[in-house]
Scaffold this active site. Sequence first.
Site, short mmCIF file in Angstrom:
data_model
loop_
_atom_site.label_atom_id
_atom_site.label_comp_id
_atom_site.label_asym_id
_atom_site.label_seq_id
_atom_site.Cartn_x
_atom_site.Cartn_y
_atom_site.Cartn_z
N CYS A 190 0.72 -1.30 -0.01
CA CYS A 190 0.03 -0.05 -0.21
C CYS A 190 0.88 1.31 0.11
O CYS A 190 0.61 2.29 -0.34
CB CYS A 190 -0.98 -0.08 1.23
SG CYS A 190 -0.02 -0.18 2.83
N GLU A 233 -2.80 2.96 13.32
CA GLU A 233 -2.31 1.79 13.90
C GLU A 233 -0.81 2.31 14.47
O GLU A 233 -0.44 3.22 14.27
CB GLU A 233 -2.20 0.50 13.01
CG GLU A 233 -3.41 0.27 12.50
CD GLU A 233 -3.55 -1.28 11.53
OE1 GLU A 233 -2.53 -1.28 10.96
OE2 GLU A 233 -4.37 -1.85 11.77
P1 NDP Z 1 -9.65 -6.62 -0.09
O1 NDP Z 1 -10.34 -5.18 0.52
O2 NDP Z 1 -10.27 -7.14 -1.23
O3 NDP Z 1 -9.86 -7.76 1.14
C1 NDP Z 1 -9.15 -7.41 2.23
C2 NDP Z 1 -9.61 -8.48 3.43
O4 NDP Z 1 -10.92 -8.22 3.51
C3 NDP Z 1 -9.45 -9.85 2.85
O5 NDP Z 1 -9.40 -10.64 3.78
C4 NDP Z 1 -10.90 -10.29 2.22
O6 NDP Z 1 -11.28 -11.63 2.08
C5 NDP Z 1 -11.65 -9.52 3.15
N1 NDP Z 1 -13.32 -8.93 2.76
C6 NDP Z 1 -13.31 -8.87 1.59
N2 NDP Z 1 -14.84 -8.54 1.46
C7 NDP Z 1 -15.36 -8.37 2.71
C8 NDP Z 1 -16.59 -8.06 3.54
N3 NDP Z 1 -17.50 -7.80 2.66
N4 NDP Z 1 -16.47 -8.17 4.66
C9 NDP Z 1 -15.34 -8.34 5.65
N5 NDP Z 1 -14.17 -8.93 4.99
C10 NDP Z 1 -14.11 -8.64 3.64
O7 NDP Z 1 -8.19 -6.09 -0.26
P2 NDP Z 1 -7.19 -7.09 -0.92
O8 NDP Z 1 -6.97 -8.59 -0.26
O9 NDP Z 1 -7.29 -6.90 -2.51
O10 NDP Z 1 -5.79 -6.17 -0.41
C11 NDP Z 1 -5.37 -5.23 -1.46
C12 NDP Z 1 -5.81 -3.93 -0.86
O11 NDP Z 1 -5.21 -3.77 0.37
C13 NDP Z 1 -4.91 -2.52 -1.67
O12 NDP Z 1 -5.78 -1.77 -1.84
C14 NDP Z 1 -4.14 -1.98 -0.55
O13 NDP Z 1 -3.71 -0.89 -0.83
C15 NDP Z 1 -4.51 -2.22 0.92
N6 NDP Z 1 -3.64 -2.25 1.74
C16 NDP Z 1 -3.71 -1.32 2.55
C17 NDP Z 1 -2.48 -1.17 3.70
C18 NDP Z 1 -2.71 -0.16 4.43
O14 NDP Z 1 -1.88 -0.13 5.63
N7 NDP Z 1 -3.21 1.15 4.35
C19 NDP Z 1 -1.55 -2.28 3.59
C20 NDP Z 1 -1.75 -3.33 2.80
C21 NDP Z 1 -2.59 -3.30 1.91
P3 NDP Z 1 -11.04 -12.24 0.72
O15 NDP Z 1 -9.56 -12.00 0.17
O16 NDP Z 1 -11.10 -13.58 1.09
O17 NDP Z 1 -11.90 -11.64 -0.21
#
Ligand code: NDP
Length: 487
Positions: free
Chosen positions: A284, A464
């Site tokens: 991110c 955090e």
């Molecule tokens: P997602 O938002 O798709 O998923 C993140 C987590 O949320 C996964 O475990 C996912 O499950 C879960 N999830 C999805 N839908 C729901 C819901 N309706 N309710 C509860 N949980 C849900 O992100 P990605 O996994 O694609 O990760 C990439 C993103 O993370 C990027 O946008 C990146 O920028 C961000 N990020 C931000 C950081 C920060 O500190 N600001 C650090 C690292 C990443 P599942 O995958 O099983 O669908």
Amino acid sequence: MYEVDHFINGSFVPASCGTRLSRENPATGAPLRAIARGGAADVAKAADAAQRAFESWGCTPASERSRILLAIASGLDARLDELALLESEDTGKPLSLARSLDIPRAAANFRFFATAILHEASASFLTERPARALNYVLRKPLGTVGCISPWNLPLYLFTWKIAPALAAGNCVIAKPSELTPTTAAVLCDIARNAGLPAGVLNVVHGLGAEAGQAIVDCPSVRAVSFTGGTATGRRIAGRCGERLIPASLELGGKNAAIVCEDADLALAVPEIARSAFLNQGEICLCSSRILVHRTRMKEFTERFIAAARALTVGDPLAAESDLGCLISKAHREKVLAAIERGVSDGGVVATGGGIPRHLPARVAGGAFLEPTVLLGVPQSSACVQEETFGPVVTVHGFDRHRDAVTMANGTRYGLAASIWTRDLARAHRIAARLDVGTAWINCWMLRDLRVPFGGVRDSGIGREGGNEALRFFSDVSNVCVSLGEAL
Ligand code: NDP
């Protein structure tokens, strides 16, 4: 094929529905994992276990919680090789990166919060009128909390939530991304061996819309810490708002690197290249927009393109690979679409832009992508405005530093930025005007675990890190003791 089960009440168990999700190795396409597909029934079991465990974990002395969390950190260290290999297989990231960054940081997260809770202080207030009293502030764990994390830095981000939640005395129901669940399962085994009581940490695997949503909806969950995409974060915030429980949201970014006219390019070029392409750009905090003072544009661009071309994209298990593959071919399609958008909006691909040729046979069909640099893409393009989350950067010129600030602040995100200059007073002036949670000056991703971490606007709500995380995972009550009449 490795079977990944839920961890509920101290035991590994399959999903209540009896079904599994399958995951391929993103580098080789070979079948890799069969993952328990969790849902509301599994979360309900985890919630029961957590509520029972909280009766004793919630009043376990900090020194004892600390001892167990330190033992978990040592357990992570002891299984470094195994964890790094699993992380590399799940994500496609270089094994060397998982060994040097992801797994050591997971252990550091536990060590940090295990020791932070030994040094807590609480405020007190001496009241004189209308009567004498001593007020003191009591910090208490919330009970059961939900932690949901993404696939890019799986164990690193999973533990960044779980360690403070447990350290503060909470029980946890957590869900890693279903794409990268394996190291979270090994962590559960380590935690059990370290003496963490049954029910304190519960992990339910599965899809976000099923297992993740069930955690957010679970009536006994008192707070949700989420890291992931902005759209998902918005949905979770809405639901937490309805339930009147706090949500901490670490979301996407579109981070700028600002190269001033006096920047030391010998330092800036390799560090910005690292900030753009580390972990295939799937962090991110990665820089995705490079803003360069026009007087240095030619020199910077030539050197930066050469640095991008010098990177080796290859087998994640090979020591010489600087970049592995992306998380999936579907994600690579999204990144390629962003590049195409940049080109159709008027940009030019200066290097990269495609699937690397000459990959070793073992990984020839994997989700690989060349480090990509685009020039001349207008600010309005979706390629500049939207998070790409891949090894892609756009480079733009600016004339005045105030224009660089306007451009840096010119997307809906506000996670991080870096500033490259020899003039620290100027760097400070720029940093103070950037609408971001973190600004780095002449460095990138230099992290001190004590500092607040998070984003503004579409990059999230809440912080955090250090005391911020411990505060999020606890409630405060004020206790007022009458001191009676003065002597
Ligand atoms: P997602 O938002 O798709 O998923 C993140 C987590 O949320 C996964 O475990 C996912 O499950 C879960 N999830 C999805 N839908 C729901 C819901 N309706 N309710 C509860 N949980 C849900 O992100 P990605 O996994 O694609 O990760 C990439 C993103 O993370 C990027 O946008 C990146 O920028 C961000 N990020 C931000 C950081 C920060 O500190 N600001 C650090 C690292 C990443 P599942 O995958 O099983 O669908």
